[in-house]
Structures are given as C-alpha cells and as structure tokens.
Design an enzyme around this catalytic site. Structure first.
Site, PDB file in Angstrom:
ATOM      1  N   CYS A   1     -97.960 -37.197 -25.066  1.00 30.58           N
ATOM      2  CA  CYS A   1     -99.118 -37.793 -25.746  1.00 30.58           C
ATOM      3  C   CYS A   1     -99.490 -39.170 -25.225  1.00 30.58           C
ATOM      4  O   CYS A   1    -100.604 -39.631 -25.446  1.00 30.58           O
ATOM      5  CB  CYS A   1     -98.836 -37.970 -27.236  1.00 30.58           C
ATOM      6  SG  CYS A   1     -97.697 -36.834 -27.953  1.00 30.58           S
TER       7      CYS A   1
ATOM      8  N   GLU B   1    -103.472 -39.089 -24.756  1.00 33.49           N
ATOM      9  CA  GLU B   1    -103.651 -37.720 -24.258  1.00 33.49           C
ATOM     10  C   GLU B   1    -104.642 -36.919 -25.105  1.00 33.49           C
ATOM     11  O   GLU B   1    -105.295 -35.998 -24.608  1.00 33.49           O
ATOM     12  CB  GLU B   1    -102.310 -36.986 -24.257  1.00 33.49           C
ATOM     13  CG  GLU B   1    -102.437 -35.521 -23.862  1.00 33.49           C
ATOM     14  CD  GLU B   1    -101.145 -34.744 -24.016  1.00 33.49           C
ATOM     15  OE1 GLU B   1    -100.659 -34.239 -23.003  1.00 33.49           O
ATOM     16  OE2 GLU B   1    -100.623 -34.655 -25.142  1.00 33.49           O
ATOM     17  N   ASP B   2    -104.748 -37.265 -26.390  1.00 38.15           N
ATOM     18  CA  ASP B   2    -105.609 -36.476 -27.260  1.00 38.15           C
ATOM     19  C   ASP B   2    -107.091 -36.752 -27.048  1.00 38.15           C
ATOM     20  O   ASP B   2    -107.938 -36.024 -27.552  1.00 38.15           O
ATOM     21  CB  ASP B   2    -105.230 -36.725 -28.734  1.00 38.15           C
ATOM     22  CG  ASP B   2    -103.844 -36.187 -29.026  1.00 38.15           C
ATOM     23  OD1 ASP B   2    -103.544 -35.086 -28.552  1.00 38.15           O
ATOM     24  OD2 ASP B   2    -103.063 -36.883 -29.692  1.00 38.15           O
TER      25      ASP B   2
ATOM     26  N   HIS C   1     -99.417 -29.914 -32.741  1.00 39.30           N
ATOM     27  CA  HIS C   1    -100.132 -29.534 -31.524  1.00 39.30           C
ATOM     28  C   HIS C   1     -99.373 -28.428 -30.795  1.00 39.30           C
ATOM     29  O   HIS C   1     -98.145 -28.352 -30.889  1.00 39.30           O
ATOM     30  CB  HIS C   1    -100.241 -30.729 -30.561  1.00 39.30           C
ATOM     31  CG  HIS C   1    -101.214 -31.778 -30.984  1.00 39.30           C
ATOM     32  ND1 HIS C   1    -100.874 -33.108 -31.067  1.00 39.30           N
ATOM     33  CD2 HIS C   1    -102.524 -31.695 -31.333  1.00 39.30           C
ATOM     34  CE1 HIS C   1    -101.945 -33.801 -31.443  1.00 39.30           C
ATOM     35  NE2 HIS C   1    -102.951 -32.965 -31.608  1.00 39.30           N
TER      36      HIS C   1
ATOM     37  N   LEU D   1    -100.830 -41.701 -38.100  1.00 38.37           N
ATOM     38  CA  LEU D   1    -100.779 -40.456 -38.882  1.00 38.37           C
ATOM     39  C   LEU D   1     -99.427 -39.784 -38.708  1.00 38.37           C
ATOM     40  O   LEU D   1     -98.825 -39.853 -37.646  1.00 38.37           O
ATOM     41  CB  LEU D   1    -101.867 -39.494 -38.387  1.00 38.37           C
ATOM     42  CG  LEU D   1    -103.320 -39.942 -38.553  1.00 38.37           C
ATOM     43  CD1 LEU D   1    -104.232 -38.979 -37.806  1.00 38.37           C
ATOM     44  CD2 LEU D   1    -103.680 -40.018 -40.032  1.00 38.37           C
TER      45      LEU D   1
ATOM     46  N   ARG E   1    -109.423 -40.546 -35.750  1.00 37.10           N
ATOM     47  CA  ARG E   1    -109.316 -40.609 -34.288  1.00 37.10           C
ATOM     48  C   ARG E   1    -110.630 -40.227 -33.584  1.00 37.10           C
ATOM     49  O   ARG E   1    -110.700 -40.247 -32.357  1.00 37.10           O
ATOM     50  CB  ARG E   1    -108.167 -39.703 -33.809  1.00 37.10           C
ATOM     51  CG  ARG E   1    -106.829 -40.036 -34.482  1.00 37.10           C
ATOM     52  CD  ARG E   1    -105.655 -39.447 -33.746  1.00 37.10           C
ATOM     53  NE  ARG E   1    -105.579 -39.977 -32.394  1.00 37.10           N
ATOM     54  CZ  ARG E   1    -104.757 -39.528 -31.452  1.00 37.10           C
ATOM     55  NH1 ARG E   1    -103.938 -38.536 -31.737  1.00 37.10           N
ATOM     56  NH2 ARG E   1    -104.751 -40.052 -30.241  1.00 37.10           N
TER      57      ARG E   1
END
Ligand code: CIR
Length: 271
Positions: free
Chosen positions: A262, A78-79, A175, A31, A98
């Site tokens: 990330c 990390e997300d 973010h 993305l 995701r």
C-alpha cells in the site's frame, strides 16, 4: 507488432522508480476495520523510512512526497493510482475520506508520467484491489471496488496489454491484496483463505505459513521480496525456495490495515 510484443518482460516487478507519501501526524486517525489502538506517529515515520530504504536497496529510485495532514490515509498511496510504464491512471478510492486523494496526487503524477488519465465512469476502485502480473490484471471486488469500477479499469488496461479478471474477494478482507502479493513473474504469495476460493487459479501460489496471514501483502521489487517483519515461518519458507527476502517493520501500518504494497507506487518509465 502486437501489444504482446511490446510488453516489457517483468513489468510487474522490475521497477526503476517508486513514489511514496510520507505519513502525516493525522495517520493516527487512519481508517481501520476494528477498534484497535491508534498507531504511534513517530514509530510510523521511522518504519516508513525503513520501508523507503528497502525499496532503494532493491534498486528503485524513491521520491517521498510531502505528507498531507488533511488525508490521514494518504500514506497508502497505492490506493490512489495505478502506474504502468509512462502511464498513470488516477483511481477512485471507495471510501469518502479518501475520495480526494487522487486529485491531490495528480500534479505529482503529471510531472512524472507522459499520460495521466482518470478512471472512466463512476464506480470506485482502490489500488489495493488490483494485482498485476505481466499480462493479467486480477481485480478483486470488495467494499472499496465495485464491478462497474473494475470493468472500467479493465477497459483502460486492455490497450496497455492486460487481460482483466474480475474476481470476488472473500468477505471481511479489506482489499484483494490484503491477502496476496506478487513475488515472482507468475507467482503469488497468498493466504489459504484467498487461494481456496480459486480466484488465483492460473498463477503459481506460495501459501503463507499457518498463523501468518498478515504477511501475504508482500511486494516484489526487482530481485527482492519485501515482506512485513515478524513472520519468520513465511520468511524462512521463501528463502528456502530461493527468494531474496527483506523484512520491513510495518507494525504501525498494520494498526490501520496497511502493509508493504500500500505504501508505494512502483513503475519503470518505458524508454
Ligand atoms: C484504509 O482503510 O483505506 C487504510 N487505512 C488502509 C489502506 C491499505 N491499502 C492497501 O491495502 N492498498
């Protein structure tokens, strides 16, 4: 004994371990906000290897999990979770492609953490929106993180010794941590556009030099600040202030809106 007394000093940047996810060939379909070019997989893989080496040189034992070709953005591990001591919290990424990444990661976390818990409720939270100091979680509202999600995460973090601040990420920033990163016990590297909102009041702020906003997404691992390469002004500014800085190439991650924070989950199992 209070939670405060139990809280390991430096838990926001002293890490013995890190968990990464190797990029899959599908990362070229990752993305991105704009219509920019696809990353090159082979270059991404070599930059990722350099990133893993930087984590190791900073003192972390790194495990690189197998790539997941069904999830183009899964390199941005990390997300998917928040890791604190012996606890891992499975998050709820706020974009459909995701959404299943945490479930795919869960078995790996269960092998390594005493407690693996899901984020309660239904609101989404991406780890990229969570900035931890030793005692405070600043959770940025964004297109990926809702107020419900942030509040639910705050309820889980309270017993782990964090107060939670829910803050507004300025519009058009993916973010909260796209524009900031913890570089010292109570010091954050940040862009002017984020710092000027006041959402970082209470921490010491080091601004990236003008024109170098993309390097704000830095991480501190033990005594080292890991910074994206290609931002010489900010690297020099940090070094002049006494920081040890390792620059890592992130040109391919940047094409799909990623940076140093990330690509790892960092943690120190409590003993
Ligand atoms: C995404 O849009 O989800 C990925 N292409 C980039 C995620 C970056 N993650 C982060 O900043 N924590």
């Amino acid at each position: 004994m209070t939670l405060q007394d139990d809280r390991p000093e430096g838990r926001s940047y002293r890490f013995s371990h890190a968990l990464c996810r190797a990029p899959a060939p599908s990362v070229v379909d990752g993305l991105r906000a704009g219509n920019g070019p696809d990353p090159d997989f082979v270059t991404f893989r070599s930059e990722h290897a350099a990133y893993v080496s930087a984590l190791e040189a900073a003192g972390a034992e790194v495990t690189v999990l197998e790539p997941l070709d069904g999830f183009p953005d899964s390199v941005f591990i990390e997300d998917d979770a928040l890791t604190i001591g012996n606890t891992a919290i499975l998050l709820r990424p706020g974009t459909p492609s995701r959404a299943q990444e945490p479930a795919a990661l869960a078995p790996d976390l269960e092998e390594r953490f005493e407690t693996v818990m899901p984020l309660p409720g239904t609101g989404p939270v991406d780890g990229g929106d969570v900035l931890l100091t030793d005692d405070t979680a600043s959770i940025g509202l964004s297109a990926r993180t809702s107020r419900d999600g942030a509040q639910a995460l705050g309820e889980v973090l309270g017993p782990l010794g964090y107060r939670t601040l829910v803050v507004e990420t300025p519009p058009d920033i993916l973010h909260f941590k796209t524009d900031c990163g913890l570089i010292g016990p109570n010091t954050v590297l940040a862009t002017e556009r984020l710092a000027s909102t006041g959402c970082l009041d209470g921490v010491e702020i080091v601004l990236v030099v003008p024109g170098e906003d993309p390097c704000a997404n830095a991480i501190r691992v033990n005594d080292t600040v890991i910074l994206s390469a290609g931002f010489p002004g900010t690297a020099a500014k940090l070094r002049a202030s006494g920081y040890t800085v390792t620059e890592v190439p992130t040109s391919q991650a940047a094409l799909v809106d990623g940076g140093p924070s990330c690509m790892s989950l960092r943690f120190s199992p409590a003993v």
